[in-house]
Write an enzyme that holds these catalytic residues in place. Structure first.
Site, PDB file in Angstrom:
ATOM      1  N   PHE A  59      23.532 -11.444  34.967  1.00 37.32           N
ATOM      2  CA  PHE A  59      22.520 -12.327  34.043  1.00 37.32           C
ATOM      3  C   PHE A  59      24.101 -12.624  32.936  1.00 37.32           C
ATOM      4  O   PHE A  59      23.341 -13.388  31.974  1.00 37.32           O
ATOM      5  CB  PHE A  59      21.372 -12.493  33.576  1.00 37.32           C
ATOM      6  CG  PHE A  59      20.440 -12.474  34.512  1.00 37.32           C
ATOM      7  CD1 PHE A  59      20.810 -13.375  35.695  1.00 37.32           C
ATOM      8  CD2 PHE A  59      19.346 -11.453  35.718  1.00 37.32           C
ATOM      9  CE1 PHE A  59      19.817 -13.517  36.372  1.00 37.32           C
ATOM     10  CE2 PHE A  59      18.169 -12.033  36.386  1.00 37.32           C
ATOM     11  CZ  PHE A  59      18.915 -12.765  36.701  1.00 37.32           C
ATOM     12  N   LYS A  60      24.144 -11.919  32.906  1.00 32.89           N
ATOM     13  CA  LYS A  60      25.910 -12.012  31.170  1.00 32.89           C
ATOM     14  C   LYS A  60      25.113 -11.656  30.332  1.00 32.89           C
ATOM     15  O   LYS A  60      24.972 -12.785  29.173  1.00 32.89           O
ATOM     16  CB  LYS A  60      26.593 -12.904  31.424  1.00 32.89           C
ATOM     17  CG  LYS A  60      27.478 -12.703  32.761  1.00 32.89           C
ATOM     18  CD  LYS A  60      28.509 -13.564  32.755  1.00 32.89           C
ATOM     19  CE  LYS A  60      29.162 -13.007  33.720  1.00 32.89           C
ATOM     20  NZ  LYS A  60      28.906 -13.979  35.186  1.00 32.89           N
ATOM     21  N   ASP A  63      22.106 -11.942  23.555  1.00 33.42           N
ATOM     22  CA  ASP A  63      20.916 -12.228  22.856  1.00 33.42           C
ATOM     23  C   ASP A  63      20.301 -11.310  21.735  1.00 33.42           C
ATOM     24  O   ASP A  63      21.219 -10.364  21.710  1.00 33.42           O
ATOM     25  CB  ASP A  63      20.113 -12.467  23.224  1.00 33.42           C
ATOM     26  CG  ASP A  63      19.060 -14.060  22.862  1.00 33.42           C
ATOM     27  OD1 ASP A  63      18.731 -13.891  21.842  1.00 33.42           O
ATOM     28  OD2 ASP A  63      18.786 -15.087  23.433  1.00 33.42           O
ATOM     29  N   ILE A  64      19.565 -11.674  20.879  1.00 35.76           N
ATOM     30  CA  ILE A  64      19.373 -10.752  19.610  1.00 35.76           C
ATOM     31  C   ILE A  64      18.541  -9.489  20.426  1.00 35.76           C
ATOM     32  O   ILE A  64      18.600  -9.616  21.938  1.00 35.76           O
ATOM     33  CB  ILE A  64      18.345 -11.446  19.146  1.00 35.76           C
ATOM     34  CG1 ILE A  64      17.103 -11.584  20.126  1.00 35.76           C
ATOM     35  CG2 ILE A  64      19.247 -12.545  18.280  1.00 35.76           C
ATOM     36  CD1 ILE A  64      15.795 -11.970  18.205  1.00 35.76           C
ATOM     37  N   THR A  67      14.910  -9.685  22.305  1.00 32.90           N
ATOM     38  CA  THR A  67      15.439 -10.797  23.140  1.00 32.90           C
ATOM     39  C   THR A  67      16.251  -9.972  25.029  1.00 32.90           C
ATOM     40  O   THR A  67      15.783 -10.470  25.640  1.00 32.90           O
ATOM     41  CB  THR A  67      15.723 -12.778  23.219  1.00 32.90           C
ATOM     42  OG1 THR A  67      15.672 -12.642  22.094  1.00 32.90           O
ATOM     43  CG2 THR A  67      16.141 -13.178  24.198  1.00 32.90           C
ATOM     44  N   GLY A 169      37.921 -11.574  41.417  1.00 35.75           N
ATOM     45  CA  GLY A 169      38.491 -11.766  40.933  1.00 35.75           C
ATOM     46  C   GLY A 169      39.218 -12.050  42.631  1.00 35.75           C
ATOM     47  O   GLY A 169      40.193 -13.057  42.654  1.00 35.75           O
TER      48      GLY A 169
HETATM   49  P1  BMP Z   1      34.049 -15.109  43.440  1.00 35.08           P
HETATM   50  O1  BMP Z   1      34.609 -14.144  44.130  1.00 35.08           O
HETATM   51  O2  BMP Z   1      33.670 -16.384  44.561  1.00 35.08           O
HETATM   52  O3  BMP Z   1      34.989 -15.873  43.300  1.00 35.08           O
HETATM   53  O4  BMP Z   1      33.070 -14.545  42.723  1.00 35.08           O
HETATM   54  C1  BMP Z   1      32.792 -14.165  41.836  1.00 35.08           C
HETATM   55  C2  BMP Z   1      31.800 -13.537  41.044  1.00 35.08           C
HETATM   56  O5  BMP Z   1      32.269 -13.039  40.374  1.00 35.08           O
HETATM   57  C3  BMP Z   1      31.416 -14.711  40.512  1.00 35.08           C
HETATM   58  O6  BMP Z   1      29.892 -14.701  40.478  1.00 35.08           O
HETATM   59  C4  BMP Z   1      31.260 -14.923  39.445  1.00 35.08           C
HETATM   60  O7  BMP Z   1      30.628 -15.365  38.442  1.00 35.08           O
HETATM   61  C5  BMP Z   1      32.023 -13.559  38.777  1.00 35.08           C
HETATM   62  N1  BMP Z   1      32.716 -13.133  37.947  1.00 35.08           N
HETATM   63  C6  BMP Z   1      33.903 -13.871  37.882  1.00 35.08           C
HETATM   64  O8  BMP Z   1      34.465 -14.464  38.330  1.00 35.08           O
HETATM   65  N2  BMP Z   1      34.539 -12.991  36.558  1.00 35.08           N
HETATM   66  C7  BMP Z   1      34.336 -12.665  36.102  1.00 35.08           C
HETATM   67  O9  BMP Z   1      35.539 -12.049  35.172  1.00 35.08           O
HETATM   68  C8  BMP Z   1      33.402 -12.173  35.260  1.00 35.08           C
HETATM   69  C9  BMP Z   1      32.622 -12.483  36.256  1.00 35.08           C
HETATM   70  O10 BMP Z   1      30.959 -11.956  36.474  1.00 35.08           O
END
Ligand code: BMP
Length: 211
Positions: A59-60, A63-64, A67, A169
């Site tokens: 959920f990245k 917030d404060i 929260t 990635g």
């Molecule tokens: P994909 O392999 O389909 O690109 O998915 C990568 C996943 O990792 C996605 O859920 C994306 O939101 C997450 N993500 C990312 O790609 N790079 C980041 O730096 C941080 C991530 O959470």
């Protein structure tokens, strides 16, 4: 050798459970986030966890402190094993996430540098290093660092020591497991598995390449 984490970014409950069931045997964890939870509800976390795979809530959180605590408490009550947070709101916000995670026997990961091209821009010039230092100070369990830039992962490893690194990635964004598997604890793969014609075979192949 690294763990394999599926980023399950489908938006329907049925599709998510279908993919999770097909791939669970080959995975070390499943990461869920806004695409799935906004489509299927947070109860999907418990349904996936019931398949026997730990669930990471991406959920990245940013917030404060109060929260952040409220968000993280919901995440762990729903059956997640870990939460992913941002560092930029500050050390006290991060500590709130870590405290909630640890109170529930879970883990907290901090986004330190992102994998997309814009991430190279925003997290450069010492920002990622600073976030990694904050993760250490807050007592987080690990960080998120980009498989698309292995040299940066190696640099952040110097700061966080033996804390975990989970690395997205791989696959759709162009990196390969072999690029980072010796540097990280977990490789995160999304579209290249859940979007494959045979998700089970794709998960098995990525798991073998991570080992
Ligand atoms: P994909 O392999 O389909 O690109 O998915 C990568 C996943 O990792 C996605 O859920 C994306 O939101 C997450 N993500 C990312 O790609 N790079 C980041 O730096 C941080 C991530 O959470």
């Amino acid at each position: 050798m690294s763990a394999l984490i599926l980023a399950l970014d489908t938006t329907s409950r049925e599709e998510a459970l279908r993919i999770a069931s097909l791939t669970a045997d080959h995975l070390d964890a499943i990461k869920i986030g806004y695409p799935l939870v906004l489509g299927a509800g947070l109860s999907i976390a418990g349904e996936i966890a019931a398949l026997g795979v730990p669930v990471i809530a991406d959920f990245k959180v940013a917030d404060i402190p109060n929260t952040n605590t409220l968000i993280c408490d919901q995440v762990f009550a729903a059956g997640c094993s870990a939460v992913i947070c941002h560092a930029f709101p500050g050390g006290d916000s991060l500590e709130a996430c870590v405290a909630s995670a640890h109170a529930h026997g879970g883990e907290c990961f901090v986004v330190c540098e992102m994998s997309h091209p814009g991430g190279a821009e925003w997290f450069s010039g010492g920002v990622a290093e600073r976030f990694s230092g904050m993760a250490v100070t807050a007592g987080a369990d690990g960080i998120i660092a980009p498989a698309t830039r292995p040299a940066r992962v190696a640099a952040l490893r110097e700061i966080i020591g033996t804390k975990k690194i989970y690395s997205p990635g791989v696959g759709a964004q162009g990196a390969a497991p072999e690029d980072v598997k010796a540097l990280v604890d977990g490789v995160i793969v999304g579209r290249a598995i859940y979007g494959a014609a045979d998700p089970s075979a794709a998960a098995r192949e990525y798991r073998d390449r991570c080992r």
